[in-house]
Scaffold this motif. Structure first.
Motif, PDB file in Angstrom:
ATOM      1  N   LEU A  10       0.811  -1.221   0.000  1.00  0.00           N
ATOM      2  CA  LEU A  10       0.000   0.000   0.000  1.00  0.00           C
ATOM      3  C   LEU A  10       0.848   1.276   0.000  1.00  0.00           C
ATOM      4  O   LEU A  10       0.303   2.376  -0.086  1.00  0.00           O
ATOM      5  CB  LEU A  10      -0.924   0.012   1.225  1.00  0.00           C
ATOM      6  CG  LEU A  10      -1.989  -1.086   1.290  1.00  0.00           C
ATOM      7  CD1 LEU A  10      -2.750  -0.987   2.606  1.00  0.00           C
ATOM      8  CD2 LEU A  10      -2.946  -0.983   0.109  1.00  0.00           C
ATOM      9  N   ASN A  11       2.167   1.140   0.079  1.00  0.00           N
ATOM     10  CA  ASN A  11       3.032   2.320   0.197  1.00  0.00           C
ATOM     11  C   ASN A  11       2.825   3.369  -0.898  1.00  0.00           C
ATOM     12  O   ASN A  11       2.827   4.569  -0.608  1.00  0.00           O
ATOM     13  CB  ASN A  11       4.499   1.890   0.236  1.00  0.00           C
ATOM     14  CG  ASN A  11       4.906   1.349   1.599  1.00  0.00           C
ATOM     15  OD1 ASN A  11       4.100   1.334   2.531  1.00  0.00           O
ATOM     16  ND2 ASN A  11       6.134   0.888   1.719  1.00  0.00           N
ATOM     17  N   PRO A  12       2.629   2.976  -2.174  1.00  0.00           N
ATOM     18  CA  PRO A  12       2.409   4.003  -3.215  1.00  0.00           C
ATOM     19  C   PRO A  12       1.165   4.853  -2.965  1.00  0.00           C
ATOM     20  O   PRO A  12       1.078   5.982  -3.441  1.00  0.00           O
ATOM     21  CB  PRO A  12       2.276   3.177  -4.492  1.00  0.00           C
ATOM     22  CG  PRO A  12       3.027   1.918  -4.207  1.00  0.00           C
ATOM     23  CD  PRO A  12       2.752   1.637  -2.764  1.00  0.00           C
ATOM     24  N   LEU A  13       0.189   4.289  -2.227  1.00  0.00           N
ATOM     25  CA  LEU A  13      -1.057   5.010  -1.971  1.00  0.00           C
ATOM     26  C   LEU A  13      -0.986   5.889  -0.729  1.00  0.00           C
ATOM     27  O   LEU A  13      -1.832   6.762  -0.548  1.00  0.00           O
ATOM     28  CB  LEU A  13      -2.212   4.014  -1.818  1.00  0.00           C
ATOM     29  CG  LEU A  13      -2.506   3.108  -3.016  1.00  0.00           C
ATOM     30  CD1 LEU A  13      -3.612   2.110  -2.668  1.00  0.00           C
ATOM     31  CD2 LEU A  13      -2.896   3.928  -4.238  1.00  0.00           C
ATOM     32  N   ARG A  14       0.016   5.663   0.099  1.00  0.00           N
ATOM     33  CA  ARG A  14       0.073   6.357   1.389  1.00  0.00           C
ATOM     34  C   ARG A  14       0.280   7.863   1.235  1.00  0.00           C
ATOM     35  O   ARG A  14      -0.128   8.637   2.087  1.00  0.00           O
ATOM     36  CB  ARG A  14       1.182   5.760   2.264  1.00  0.00           C
ATOM     37  CG  ARG A  14       0.908   4.324   2.677  1.00  0.00           C
ATOM     38  CD  ARG A  14       1.957   3.795   3.648  1.00  0.00           C
ATOM     39  NE  ARG A  14       1.801   2.366   3.863  1.00  0.00           N
ATOM     40  CZ  ARG A  14       0.916   1.814   4.683  1.00  0.00           C
ATOM     41  NH1 ARG A  14       0.116   2.588   5.382  1.00  0.00           N
ATOM     42  NH2 ARG A  14       0.836   0.503   4.817  1.00  0.00           N
ATOM     43  N   ARG A  15       0.912   8.271   0.152  1.00  0.00           N
ATOM     44  CA  ARG A  15       1.137   9.713  -0.046  1.00  0.00           C
ATOM     45  C   ARG A  15      -0.188  10.458  -0.216  1.00  0.00           C
ATOM     46  O   ARG A  15      -0.278  11.653   0.051  1.00  0.00           O
ATOM     47  CB  ARG A  15       2.024   9.953  -1.262  1.00  0.00           C
ATOM     48  CG  ARG A  15       1.391   9.625  -2.598  1.00  0.00           C
ATOM     49  CD  ARG A  15       2.346   9.894  -3.746  1.00  0.00           C
ATOM     50  NE  ARG A  15       3.501   9.008  -3.693  1.00  0.00           N
ATOM     51  CZ  ARG A  15       4.557   9.146  -4.482  1.00  0.00           C
ATOM     52  NH1 ARG A  15       4.620  10.159  -5.335  1.00  0.00           N
ATOM     53  NH2 ARG A  15       5.554   8.297  -4.403  1.00  0.00           N
ATOM     54  N   PHE A  16      -1.231   9.743  -0.693  1.00  0.00           N
ATOM     55  CA  PHE A  16      -2.539  10.362  -0.882  1.00  0.00           C
ATOM     56  C   PHE A  16      -3.387  10.305   0.394  1.00  0.00           C
ATOM     57  O   PHE A  16      -4.380  11.017   0.509  1.00  0.00           O
ATOM     58  CB  PHE A  16      -3.296   9.674  -2.018  1.00  0.00           C
ATOM     59  CG  PHE A  16      -2.535   9.628  -3.317  1.00  0.00           C
ATOM     60  CD1 PHE A  16      -2.330  10.789  -4.040  1.00  0.00           C
ATOM     61  CD2 PHE A  16      -1.999   8.447  -3.791  1.00  0.00           C
ATOM     62  CE1 PHE A  16      -1.621  10.772  -5.233  1.00  0.00           C
ATOM     63  CE2 PHE A  16      -1.287   8.411  -4.983  1.00  0.00           C
ATOM     64  CZ  PHE A  16      -1.093   9.565  -5.706  1.00  0.00           C
ATOM     65  N   GLY A  17      -2.981   9.439   1.331  1.00  0.00           N
ATOM     66  CA  GLY A  17      -3.723   9.280   2.584  1.00  0.00           C
ATOM     67  C   GLY A  17      -4.667   8.097   2.507  1.00  0.00           C
ATOM     68  O   GLY A  17      -5.675   8.150   1.790  1.00  0.00           O
ATOM     69  N   LEU A  18      -4.355   7.029   3.226  1.00  0.00           N
ATOM     70  CA  LEU A  18      -5.215   5.843   3.189  1.00  0.00           C
ATOM     71  C   LEU A  18      -6.590   6.126   3.773  1.00  0.00           C
ATOM     72  O   LEU A  18      -7.562   5.457   3.436  1.00  0.00           O
ATOM     73  CB  LEU A  18      -4.548   4.690   3.946  1.00  0.00           C
ATOM     74  CG  LEU A  18      -3.287   4.095   3.318  1.00  0.00           C
ATOM     75  CD1 LEU A  18      -2.838   2.872   4.110  1.00  0.00           C
ATOM     76  CD2 LEU A  18      -3.506   3.727   1.864  1.00  0.00           C
ATOM     77  N   HIS A  19      -6.699   7.129   4.640  1.00  0.00           N
ATOM     78  CA  HIS A  19      -8.002   7.469   5.218  1.00  0.00           C
ATOM     79  C   HIS A  19      -8.953   7.947   4.124  1.00  0.00           C
ATOM     80  O   HIS A  19     -10.160   7.696   4.191  1.00  0.00           O
ATOM     81  CB  HIS A  19      -7.838   8.555   6.290  1.00  0.00           C
ATOM     82  CG  HIS A  19      -7.277   9.843   5.784  1.00  0.00           C
ATOM     83  ND1 HIS A  19      -5.959   9.999   5.405  1.00  0.00           N
ATOM     84  CD2 HIS A  19      -7.865  11.052   5.575  1.00  0.00           C
ATOM     85  CE1 HIS A  19      -5.753  11.225   4.996  1.00  0.00           C
ATOM     86  NE2 HIS A  19      -6.897  11.896   5.090  1.00  0.00           N
ATOM     87  N   ARG A  20      -8.421   8.613   3.100  1.00  0.00           N
ATOM     88  CA  ARG A  20      -9.262   9.064   1.993  1.00  0.00           C
ATOM     89  C   ARG A  20      -9.771   7.876   1.188  1.00  0.00           C
ATOM     90  O   ARG A  20     -10.937   7.832   0.779  1.00  0.00           O
ATOM     91  CB  ARG A  20      -8.465  10.001   1.086  1.00  0.00           C
ATOM     92  CG  ARG A  20      -8.076  11.323   1.735  1.00  0.00           C
ATOM     93  CD  ARG A  20      -7.282  12.174   0.763  1.00  0.00           C
ATOM     94  NE  ARG A  20      -6.914  13.462   1.349  1.00  0.00           N
ATOM     95  CZ  ARG A  20      -6.162  14.358   0.730  1.00  0.00           C
ATOM     96  NH1 ARG A  20      -5.693  14.103  -0.487  1.00  0.00           N
ATOM     97  NH2 ARG A  20      -5.875  15.511   1.323  1.00  0.00           N
ATOM     98  N   ILE A  21      -8.883   6.915   0.966  1.00  0.00           N
ATOM     99  CA  ILE A  21      -9.264   5.720   0.206  1.00  0.00           C
ATOM    100  C   ILE A  21     -10.301   4.912   0.972  1.00  0.00           C
ATOM    101  O   ILE A  21     -11.273   4.408   0.393  1.00  0.00           O
ATOM    102  CB  ILE A  21      -8.012   4.878  -0.102  1.00  0.00           C
ATOM    103  CG1 ILE A  21      -7.058   5.699  -0.975  1.00  0.00           C
ATOM    104  CG2 ILE A  21      -8.385   3.561  -0.768  1.00  0.00           C
ATOM    105  CD1 ILE A  21      -5.706   5.076  -1.166  1.00  0.00           C
ATOM    106  N   ARG A  22     -10.120   4.804   2.279  1.00  0.00           N
ATOM    107  CA  ARG A  22     -11.110   4.092   3.098  1.00  0.00           C
ATOM    108  C   ARG A  22     -12.466   4.778   3.011  1.00  0.00           C
ATOM    109  O   ARG A  22     -13.512   4.115   2.971  1.00  0.00           O
ATOM    110  CB  ARG A  22     -10.646   4.025   4.559  1.00  0.00           C
ATOM    111  CG  ARG A  22      -9.579   2.994   4.832  1.00  0.00           C
ATOM    112  CD  ARG A  22      -9.398   2.753   6.317  1.00  0.00           C
ATOM    113  NE  ARG A  22      -8.796   3.902   6.988  1.00  0.00           N
ATOM    114  CZ  ARG A  22      -7.490   4.056   7.149  1.00  0.00           C
ATOM    115  NH1 ARG A  22      -6.655   3.154   6.659  1.00  0.00           N
ATOM    116  NH2 ARG A  22      -7.009   5.107   7.777  1.00  0.00           N
ATOM    117  N   SER A  23     -12.455   6.098   3.004  1.00  0.00           N
ATOM    118  CA  SER A  23     -13.715   6.842   2.925  1.00  0.00           C
ATOM    119  C   SER A  23     -14.428   6.573   1.610  1.00  0.00           C
ATOM    120  O   SER A  23     -15.652   6.392   1.580  1.00  0.00           O
ATOM    121  CB  SER A  23     -13.447   8.346   3.059  1.00  0.00           C
ATOM    122  OG  SER A  23     -12.893   8.649   4.314  1.00  0.00           O
TER     123      SER A  23
END
Length: 336
Positions: A318-331
């Motif tokens: 998931l590291n490539p997505l962490r810069r965008f904020g995993l909380h946003r993806i969860r939402s």
């Protein structure tokens, strides 16, 4: 030996372990300063608050130097958007930012003076970021962000931060579940962490009646269920004591629930691993400060020998997505 003595003995011992983790540059996350990783987990810098708590008691100059170094190092790893990294170099972590911001606010509140402009700027930047971000899956993180914004807003005399924090706490309290759900279910450990943050908000005078009613409903749930056999949604085997201490003399059945919690076979001090030592020791310090009742009740802490850091349980995929904020993806996923 009374409960306060037991806690102080553990805190004093644990502080010495924290000192051994900190590098001369102020970094506590030793995999980074030893070159094992190319990123620093900012959450380990929460250790600063535990050191401040001890410094207030003994005014040790060496401890203050460590505190300064720890804060200055934190400035060096803050992202330009105000967030902090946790599990990768370009991570914009909601949890790290929420928890670090709370510990910074409490650090500056305890120190009272000599708060440098660059320290305040760091706090303001993290609060700006939190005020525009939400965590809808992990309630404890949203509660941490809410408490950080309220307390940080009061410290900086910024009403916009306080208002943003109140909106977050309202969301926590307006949940259809009385037990502050984590990932859709009940988890004693993380709900006790949410309870602590609600306690700090309660002490500001904001939302006192609403928080009181919510905590009473939560306590009714704890009273009606066998906590020894209940399954935790996030498989925790620890509790945060501080919230139960805060509400022991403020909520109906507060002492009864505190007594029930003290009898559980769990990590009451939550310092079983080195990362927990960094992120949760100050919660034990505040439990010491908030202790007002049941002083002579029996309390047993598990043997203090924190396990070494083993790389953590995060998913590197998931590291490539962490810069965008995993909380946003969860939402987004939750909305879909």
């Amino acid at each position: 030996m009374g409960r306060k003595d037991i806690l102080l003995e553990r805190i004093t011992e644990a502080i010495q372990s924290l000192i051994k983790l900190q590098d001369i540059n102020g970094c506590f996350f030793y995999p980074y300063h030893t070159g094992e990783t190319d990123y620093c987990n900012a959450r380990w810098q929460e250790s600063i608050l535990s050191m401040v708590w001890m410094y207030i008691r003994n005014k040790n100059k060496e401890m203050y130097t460590r505190i300064e170094n720890g804060i200055n190092f934190l400035i060096s790893i803050q992202n330009q958007n105000g967030s902090f990294p946790e599990y990768s170099k370009k991570d914009s972590s909601f949890s790290a930012t929420a928890f670090i911001t709370f510990s910074l606010t409490m650090t500056f509140k305890l120190l009272q003076k000599d708060i440098k402009k660059e320290w305040k700027d760091m706090l303001e930047n993290s609060l700006k970021w939190l005020s525009h971000e939400n965590e809808i899956v992990y309630t404890n993180q949203e509660a941490a962000a809410g408490a950080s914004l309220i307390l940080g807003g009061l410290f900086l005399d910024n009403h916009s931060f306080t208002d943003a924090g109140l909106k977050k706490i309202h969301r926590v309290l307006d949940s259809k579940k009385v037990y502050y759900p984590e990932n859709g279910g009940f988890d004693l450990g993380y709900s006790s962490l949410t309870l602590e943050y609600l306690g700090f908000v309660y002490e500001t005078g904001y939302l006192k009646e609403k928080i009181k009613n919510s905590v009473e409903s939560y306590y009714k749930f704890l009273e009606d269920n066998d906590l020894k056999d209940i399954k935790n949604s996030r498989n925790t085997k620890w509790i945060i004591l501080d919230g139960f201490e805060i509400f022991a003399d403020k909520i109906k059945d507060g002492e009864t629930i505190l007594n029930k919690i003290l009898k559980l076979d769990v990590y009451i001090d939550h310092t079983e691993r080195e990362e927990n030592l960094c992120t949760d020791l100050y919660r034990l310090c505040f439990a010491y400060d908030h202790m007002t009742s049941l002083l002579n009740n029996k309390m047993e802490l598990k043997t203090f020998n924190p396990e070494k850091y083993n790389g953590g349980s995060h998913k590197k995929i998931l590291n490539p997505l962490r810069r965008f904020g995993l909380h946003r993806i969860r939402s987004i996923i939750r909305i879909i």
